[in-house]
Design a protein around this motif. Sequence first.
Motif, PDB file in Angstrom:
ATOM      1  N   LEU A  43      98.530  34.517  67.658  1.00 49.04           N
ATOM      2  CA  LEU A  43      98.911  35.610  66.754  1.00 49.04           C
ATOM      3  C   LEU A  43      97.937  35.728  65.595  1.00 49.04           C
ATOM      4  O   LEU A  43      97.585  36.837  65.171  1.00 49.04           O
ATOM      5  CB  LEU A  43     100.335  35.390  66.246  1.00 49.04           C
ATOM      6  CG  LEU A  43     101.434  35.451  67.316  1.00 49.04           C
ATOM      7  CD1 LEU A  43     102.799  35.120  66.706  1.00 49.04           C
ATOM      8  CD2 LEU A  43     101.476  36.822  67.993  1.00 49.04           C
ATOM      9  N   LEU A  44      97.477  34.597  65.084  1.00 48.02           N
ATOM     10  CA  LEU A  44      96.492  34.605  64.008  1.00 48.02           C
ATOM     11  C   LEU A  44      95.177  35.222  64.495  1.00 48.02           C
ATOM     12  O   LEU A  44      94.552  36.023  63.794  1.00 48.02           O
ATOM     13  CB  LEU A  44      96.255  33.179  63.499  1.00 48.02           C
ATOM     14  CG  LEU A  44      95.212  33.022  62.382  1.00 48.02           C
ATOM     15  CD1 LEU A  44      95.644  33.806  61.139  1.00 48.02           C
ATOM     16  CD2 LEU A  44      95.004  31.546  62.044  1.00 48.02           C
TER      17      LEU A  44
ATOM     18  N   PHE B  83      84.259  34.344  70.000  1.00 54.04           N
ATOM     19  CA  PHE B  83      84.523  33.473  71.152  1.00 54.04           C
ATOM     20  C   PHE B  83      84.816  32.031  70.738  1.00 54.04           C
ATOM     21  O   PHE B  83      85.576  31.332  71.419  1.00 54.04           O
ATOM     22  CB  PHE B  83      83.362  33.545  72.143  1.00 54.04           C
ATOM     23  CG  PHE B  83      83.439  34.722  73.059  1.00 54.04           C
ATOM     24  CD1 PHE B  83      84.198  34.673  74.213  1.00 54.04           C
ATOM     25  CD2 PHE B  83      82.768  35.895  72.766  1.00 54.04           C
ATOM     26  CE1 PHE B  83      84.296  35.759  75.060  1.00 54.04           C
ATOM     27  CE2 PHE B  83      82.844  36.996  73.607  1.00 54.04           C
ATOM     28  CZ  PHE B  83      83.615  36.935  74.758  1.00 54.04           C
ATOM     29  N   ILE B  84      84.231  31.601  69.639  1.00 52.75           N
ATOM     30  CA  ILE B  84      84.569  30.266  69.125  1.00 52.75           C
ATOM     31  C   ILE B  84      86.041  30.213  68.739  1.00 52.75           C
ATOM     32  O   ILE B  84      86.763  29.267  69.074  1.00 52.75           O
ATOM     33  CB  ILE B  84      83.667  29.910  67.914  1.00 52.75           C
ATOM     34  CG1 ILE B  84      82.235  29.641  68.385  1.00 52.75           C
ATOM     35  CG2 ILE B  84      84.224  28.698  67.161  1.00 52.75           C
ATOM     36  CD1 ILE B  84      81.250  29.481  67.248  1.00 52.75           C
ATOM     37  N   LYS B  85      86.504  31.261  68.059  1.00 53.18           N
ATOM     38  CA  LYS B  85      87.913  31.308  67.649  1.00 53.18           C
ATOM     39  C   LYS B  85      88.829  31.521  68.848  1.00 53.18           C
ATOM     40  O   LYS B  85      89.961  31.021  68.860  1.00 53.18           O
ATOM     41  CB  LYS B  85      88.106  32.421  66.605  1.00 53.18           C
ATOM     42  CG  LYS B  85      87.437  32.098  65.271  1.00 53.18           C
ATOM     43  CD  LYS B  85      87.683  33.180  64.231  1.00 53.18           C
ATOM     44  CE  LYS B  85      87.064  32.791  62.892  1.00 53.18           C
ATOM     45  NZ  LYS B  85      87.300  33.818  61.852  1.00 53.18           N
ATOM     46  N   TYR B  86      88.332  32.245  69.851  1.00 54.64           N
ATOM     47  CA  TYR B  86      89.112  32.399  71.085  1.00 54.64           C
ATOM     48  C   TYR B  86      89.313  31.036  71.744  1.00 54.64           C
ATOM     49  O   TYR B  86      90.422  30.699  72.171  1.00 54.64           O
ATOM     50  CB  TYR B  86      88.387  33.346  72.039  1.00 54.64           C
ATOM     51  CG  TYR B  86      89.015  33.434  73.418  1.00 54.64           C
ATOM     52  CD1 TYR B  86      90.193  34.146  73.625  1.00 54.64           C
ATOM     53  CD2 TYR B  86      88.428  32.793  74.514  1.00 54.64           C
ATOM     54  CE1 TYR B  86      90.767  34.220  74.887  1.00 54.64           C
ATOM     55  CE2 TYR B  86      88.998  32.863  75.775  1.00 54.64           C
ATOM     56  CZ  TYR B  86      90.169  33.576  75.959  1.00 54.64           C
ATOM     57  OH  TYR B  86      90.742  33.637  77.200  1.00 54.64           O
ATOM     58  N   LYS B  87      88.269  30.256  71.797  1.00 51.47           N
ATOM     59  CA  LYS B  87      88.335  28.915  72.384  1.00 51.47           C
ATOM     60  C   LYS B  87      89.370  28.064  71.659  1.00 51.47           C
ATOM     61  O   LYS B  87      90.084  27.260  72.264  1.00 51.47           O
ATOM     62  CB  LYS B  87      86.945  28.277  72.294  1.00 51.47           C
ATOM     63  CG  LYS B  87      86.799  26.889  72.903  1.00 51.47           C
ATOM     64  CD  LYS B  87      85.370  26.392  72.688  1.00 51.47           C
ATOM     65  CE  LYS B  87      85.237  24.950  73.143  1.00 51.47           C
ATOM     66  NZ  LYS B  87      84.538  24.830  74.421  1.00 51.47           N
ATOM     67  N   GLN B  88      89.487  28.269  70.357  1.00 48.87           N
ATOM     68  CA  GLN B  88      90.371  27.439  69.532  1.00 48.87           C
ATOM     69  C   GLN B  88      91.852  27.731  69.744  1.00 48.87           C
ATOM     70  O   GLN B  88      92.694  26.905  69.397  1.00 48.87           O
ATOM     71  CB  GLN B  88      90.010  27.607  68.056  1.00 48.87           C
ATOM     72  CG  GLN B  88      88.670  26.996  67.698  1.00 48.87           C
ATOM     73  CD  GLN B  88      88.203  27.359  66.291  1.00 48.87           C
ATOM     74  OE1 GLN B  88      88.830  28.206  65.621  1.00 48.87           O
ATOM     75  NE2 GLN B  88      87.128  26.741  65.842  1.00 48.87           N
ATOM     76  N   ILE B  89      92.186  28.880  70.314  1.00 50.46           N
ATOM     77  CA  ILE B  89      93.615  29.134  70.546  1.00 50.46           C
ATOM     78  C   ILE B  89      94.137  28.239  71.668  1.00 50.46           C
ATOM     79  O   ILE B  89      95.343  28.092  71.840  1.00 50.46           O
ATOM     80  CB  ILE B  89      93.917  30.620  70.854  1.00 50.46           C
ATOM     81  CG1 ILE B  89      93.395  31.023  72.230  1.00 50.46           C
ATOM     82  CG2 ILE B  89      93.377  31.526  69.753  1.00 50.46           C
ATOM     83  CD1 ILE B  89      93.775  32.436  72.634  1.00 50.46           C
TER      84      ILE B  89
END
Length: 330
Positions: free
Chosen positions: A293-294, A320-326
């Motif tokens: 959600l974030l 994509f880095i933040k996508y990986k972190q979910i």
Amino acid sequence: MMDSIYPWFNDAWIAIHGNEKLPHALIFRGKEGIGKYNFAIKFAKSYLCQKPLSNYLPCESCSSCKWFPDSHPDFKLVAPIENEDDEPSKRKTVRKKNILINQIRELSEYLELSAHQEKGRRVVLIEPADSLNQAASNALLKILEEPPENTLFILVTSQAQKLIATIRSRCQLLDLRSPSLDEARSFLVDQKIAYEDSLLSYTGGSPFNAIKELENQTEREIITQLLSQGHNIDITKVNYSMLTQGLDWTLNMIQKWIFDLLLSFHAQQNYYFKNEEKRIHSLAKQINLDALLLYTNELNELKKIASHPVNQELQLQNIFIKYKQIFETL
């Protein structure tokens, strides 16, 4: 331009001609990629036609129809001015396009002239109306507050909420419905366009967006392959080859993927990526909902500046880095 009315617009066509007296301003609102502009053009042509047919379609033979649209003295199209960079590279950086105040000033000067035809009718078509910037919106509002006689304003938009409230209040709204899946399929078949049902799903059933997306298949496959890797995504594979259609287009695709991830998390069927349902379902089991959600909110904020001339490759890598972190926060 369409020769007839698209089937999904038939009811709207009948309804708008059922008005004995049209208001001075109309808003044509509908989903992106369903043919709103073509509908507006056809209506403007019929409105100015000297001998409209019994079904209200333009006759195509009078002088007005022959002039329309480029040479018609009583028709004015107001649209954003293209502003695309001249880089010879493979990537595409499209800056935000607005309708500017100078264009509305030119419109105001045009409206001071007398109409050419005996009927005295004129049509001003603004498309997309949601691209009016604040100054242009205020200038248009002044015109709508004291509209010229026998002048019809048509504002076409897929985002009516972006129009200032005072403009919306001075226009009559006409909702244009989207085609059903069967109508969209029939249209593409009639146009002899080879497509897959998954493409219609990806575009939310919008046939014209599906046509545009036919040429982006390679880019979609590259990004889909990366997104399907979830936590195991290789960030080094993120590069400019994924930006050939611009960051805004890439963001839109990622947002659709995230939407389907959220649906799958709640045990619902995919909406956009029908042919990736198994992979998305598998990924949904690995996500952290709060992180997802974030990330969704961050994508929405980034979308607002996606068309700005910034380092788009760096922006894309961060996405994509933040996508990986979910997937990593479990």
